[in-house]
Motif scaffolding. Structure first.
Motif, PDB file in Angstrom:
ATOM      1  N   ALA A  27      18.724   0.842 -11.794  1.00 40.57           N
ATOM      2  CA  ALA A  27      17.988   1.187 -13.010  1.00 40.57           C
ATOM      3  C   ALA A  27      16.859   0.190 -13.271  1.00 40.57           C
ATOM      4  N   CYS A  28      17.153  -1.070 -13.079  1.00 42.68           N
ATOM      5  CA  CYS A  28      16.101  -2.084 -13.260  1.00 42.68           C
ATOM      6  C   CYS A  28      14.943  -1.839 -12.286  1.00 42.68           C
ATOM      7  N   CYS A  29      15.295  -1.514 -11.045  1.00 42.07           N
ATOM      8  CA  CYS A  29      14.256  -1.258 -10.030  1.00 42.07           C
ATOM      9  C   CYS A  29      13.408  -0.045 -10.395  1.00 42.07           C
ATOM     10  N   VAL A  30      14.065   1.044 -10.854  1.00 42.75           N
ATOM     11  CA  VAL A  30      13.304   2.259 -11.121  1.00 42.75           C
ATOM     12  C   VAL A  30      12.458   2.117 -12.388  1.00 42.75           C
ATOM     13  N   VAL A  31      12.949   1.405 -13.399  1.00 33.56           N
ATOM     14  CA  VAL A  31      12.150   1.198 -14.604  1.00 33.56           C
ATOM     15  C   VAL A  31      10.915   0.359 -14.286  1.00 33.56           C
ATOM     16  N   ILE A  32      11.109  -0.711 -13.532  1.00 31.45           N
ATOM     17  CA  ILE A  32       9.970  -1.556 -13.151  1.00 31.45           C
ATOM     18  C   ILE A  32       8.993  -0.767 -12.280  1.00 31.45           C
ATOM     19  N   SER A  33       9.546   0.039 -11.351  1.00 33.68           N
ATOM     20  CA  SER A  33       8.680   0.848 -10.483  1.00 33.68           C
ATOM     21  C   SER A  33       7.867   1.851 -11.292  1.00 33.68           C
ATOM     22  N   ASN A  34       8.514   2.492 -12.275  1.00 36.55           N
ATOM     23  CA  ASN A  34       7.785   3.438 -13.125  1.00 36.55           C
ATOM     24  C   ASN A  34       6.679   2.750 -13.905  1.00 36.55           C
ATOM     25  N   MET A  35       6.965   1.575 -14.426  1.00 36.01           N
ATOM     26  CA  MET A  35       5.961   0.842 -15.197  1.00 36.01           C
ATOM     27  C   MET A  35       4.758   0.470 -14.333  1.00 36.01           C
TER      28      MET A  35
END
Length: 474
Positions: A362-370
Motif C-alpha cells: 500500500a505504501c508503494c502504490v500510494v507513493i507511486s500514484n502520487m
C-alpha cells in the motif's frame, strides 16, 4: 473435487458476472465519464469501508463455523449478526453527522449514500458467506443473480427517470437487502439470547489484523482513483474505473470460482489430514489458478483495443484500450497472491504477516500514484497498480514461508501452461480482422482452441485421460 466445485460456483457466478458487465456496457453509454466516475468511486469507497468494518466477521465465520456443532453454530451466527448491527448503526450515525462534502471537496463521491451502501454490502456478504461455508453454490448463485439483476434494472430506471447517480446507488442498496431474503431460513435461527461477547472477541482477534489488511488493500485498489479525481478530474476516474472494473469482472469471476471451491476444501483437508493433506490440495489449487489466470490476462492484454471498442462507450474507448494491458498484469499478480500464496496466512491463522505484506504494498502504490499520476495521468494509475500488486505478491511469498510450508510449485504443470499461453499469444497476434466485434470473437476463439489443444496434448490435470474415460471408453 476442486474442479467439480469450481464448475458449480462458475454456474452460480455466471449470471451476476454477465449482469455486472452489462451494467458497465450500458452505463458507459448512458452516463458521461464524469457521472460514471462519481458512481464508481462512491462504490469503491463504500466497498473499502465494508471490507474494513465488516469483513472480519465474514472471514472469522468461514474459519471457525465449519468446526462447530449445530447448537454452537447458532451462537456464532447470532454473535456475528449482533456485531454487524452495532457496526452498521455506528457507521450510519458517524457519516451522516460528519460534513464530508466540506471535508473532502476535491473528491467525486456521493457521500450521502456511503454508509447505507457499505452496511448493505456487509450484510449481503455475510449472508452468502454462509452458503459458501455450507457448500451450497446454488443458493449462493441465486442470491448473487437476484442482487445483480435488481441493481441493473433499478439503475437503468433511475437513469431514465433522471434520478442521477444517487438514484442508481439507492437501487443498488435495495437490491443488496432484497437478495439476502434467500438466507432467511438461516438468519431466522438467530437469537439475541445466543449472543456471546467471548465469540465476538475471538472473531475480532482473528479478524483485526485482516481489518487492517483490508484498509491497506483499500489504498491499493482505490488510491489511484482518488488521486486521479484530485489531480485530473472525475472524467479520468470514469475512464479508469470502466476499464478496471470490466477487466476485473471477467478475470475475477473466473478466478474466484476456483477460490470459492478450493479454500473450503483446503481447510477440510487440513482439519482431517493435517499439513500433508493441505499441501496436496494446495498443489491442485495452484495449478488451476495459474492455468486460468495467465491465459485470460494475456488474452485481455492482446485484445484491449477490440474489447474497448465492443463493450465501452465511445468516450471511454481510447483511454481504456491504453491501460487494459497494465490492469490485466496487475490483476494477474493480485489473484495469484490472494487465491494461492495468501492461503498460508489463513491456514496458520497468522494474519499479522499478511498485514505486513499489504502494508508495504500500500505504501508503494500510494507513493507511486502520487509520483506517476501527475506525470502520466491514466497510465500512471495503471503503472502504480502493477507496482503495488507486484510488491504484495513478493511479500506474500517470502513471509508466507515463515508461517506455513507451502508445497513446491508444480514446475512441470507451470511449464505446460507457459507453452500453451505463448502459442496462444503468437496465434492471436498474427490474426487480422477489420471489424472490432468479429476480430474479438475470432481472436478469442482461436486463443481458446490453441490453448486448450496444448493442455490436452500435455494431459494437463489429466484432462485428456478423463475425456477418454468418459467418452471413448468401451
Amino acid at each position: 473435487m476442486i474442479a467439480k466445485h469450481a464448475l458449480l460456483y462458475f454456474a452460480s457466478k455466471f449470471v451476476p458476472a454477465i449482469t455486472s458487465m452489462l451494467a458497465i456496457v450500458l452505463y458507459t453509454r448512458l452516463l458521461s465519464p464524469e457521472d460514471y466516475g462519481r458512481y464508481s468511486l462512491t462504490i469503491a469507497v463504500a466497498m473499502g469501508m465494508n471490507a474494513i468494518l465488516f469483513q472480519w466477521l465474514n472471514l472469522a465465520l468461514g474459519r471457525y463455523i465449519p468446526e462447530q456443532k449445530a447448537e454452537e453454530q447458532i451462537r456464532w451466527l447470532s454473535s456475528a449478526v449482533w456485531g454487524w448491527a452495532c457496526l452498521a448503526i455506528f457507521i450510519c450515525v458517524v457519516l451522516w453527522l460528519l460534513p464530508l462534502p466540506d471535508l473532502f471537496p476535491g473528491f467525486a463521491i456521493v457521500f450521502s449514500c456511503l454508509a447505507l451502501l457499505a452496511a448493505s454490502q456487509g450484510w449481503f456478504d455475510l449472508s452468502i458467506r454462509l452458503d459458501n461455508i455450507a457448500l451450497n453454490p446454488l443458493r449462493y448463485g441465486i442470491s448473487s443473480a437476484v442482487k445483480s439483476g435488481l441493481a441493473l434494472m433499478g439503475g437503468v430506471c433511475a437513469v431514465y427517470l433522471r434520478l442521477g447517480v444517487e438514484g442508481i446507488l439507492i437501487a443498488l442498496i435495495i437490491s443488496l437487502l432484497l437478495a439476502t431474503l434467500f438466507q432467511w431460513p438461516l438468519w431466522g435461527k438467530v437469537r439475541l439470547s445466543q449472543v456471546r461477547l467471548s465469540l465476538l472477541k475471538q472473531m475480532f482477534r482473528y479478524g483485526a489484523p485482516l481489518t487492517l489488511t483490508f484498509l491497506m488493500i483499500f489504498f491499493i485498489d482505490v488510491s489511484g482513483r482518488l488521486f486521479l479525481s484530485h489531480y485530473v478530474g472525475a472524467h479520468s476516474v470514469g475512464i479508469f474505473s470502466a476499464a478496471y472494473e470490466f477487466t476485473q469482472y471477467v478475470i475475477g469471476t473466473l478466478l474466484i470460482v476456483v477460490h470459492l471451491a478450493a479454500f473450503p476444501l483446503v481447510m477440510a483437508r487440513y482439519s482431517a489430514d493435517g499439513v500433508e493433506g493441505a499441501q496436496q490440495q494446495l498443489k491442485s489449487t495452484c495449478e488451476l489458478v495459474i492455468a486460468l489466470a495467465l491465459p485470460v490476462c494475456v488474452g485481455f492484454a492482446l485484445l484491449a483495443t477490440e474489447i474497448s471498442a465492443v463493450f465501452l462507450g465511445e468516450e471511454y474507448r481510447e483511454g481504456a484500450a491504453a491501460i487494459i494491458p497494465f490492469i490485466s498484469l496487475a490483476l494477474l499478480l493480485s489473484v495469484v497472491k490472494s487465491y494461492y500464496f495468501d492461503y498460508a496466512f489463513q491456514i496458520a491463522e497468522s494474519t499479522l504477516y499478511q498485514l505486513v505484506c499489504v502494508a508495504v504494498a500500500a505504501c508503494c502504490v500510494v507513493i507511486s500514484n502520487m509520483l506517476l499520476i501527475p506525470l502520466y495521468g491514466l497510465s500512471g494509475a495503471a503503472y502504480a497498480s502493477c507496482i503495488g500488486f507486484a510488491v504484495a505478491l513478493l511479500m506474500s511469498i517470502v513471509l508466507g514461508r515463515r508461517v506455513f510450508f507451502m508445497p513446491r510449485l508444480p514446475y512441470k504443470s507451470l511449464a505446460q501452461i507457459l507453452v500453451g499461453t505463448a502459442l496462444m499469444a503468437a496465434v492471436v497476434s498474427v490474426i487480422s480482422v477489420d471489424h472490432s466485434t468479429a476480430a474479438m470473437l475470432v481472436k478469442a476463439a482461436a486463443g481458446v482452441v490453441v490453448y486448450g489443444s496444448v493442455l490436452l496434448y500435455f494431459d494437463f490435470y489429466q484432462c485428456r485421460t478423463l475425456l477418454k474415460e468418459r467418452y471413448f471408453a468401451r
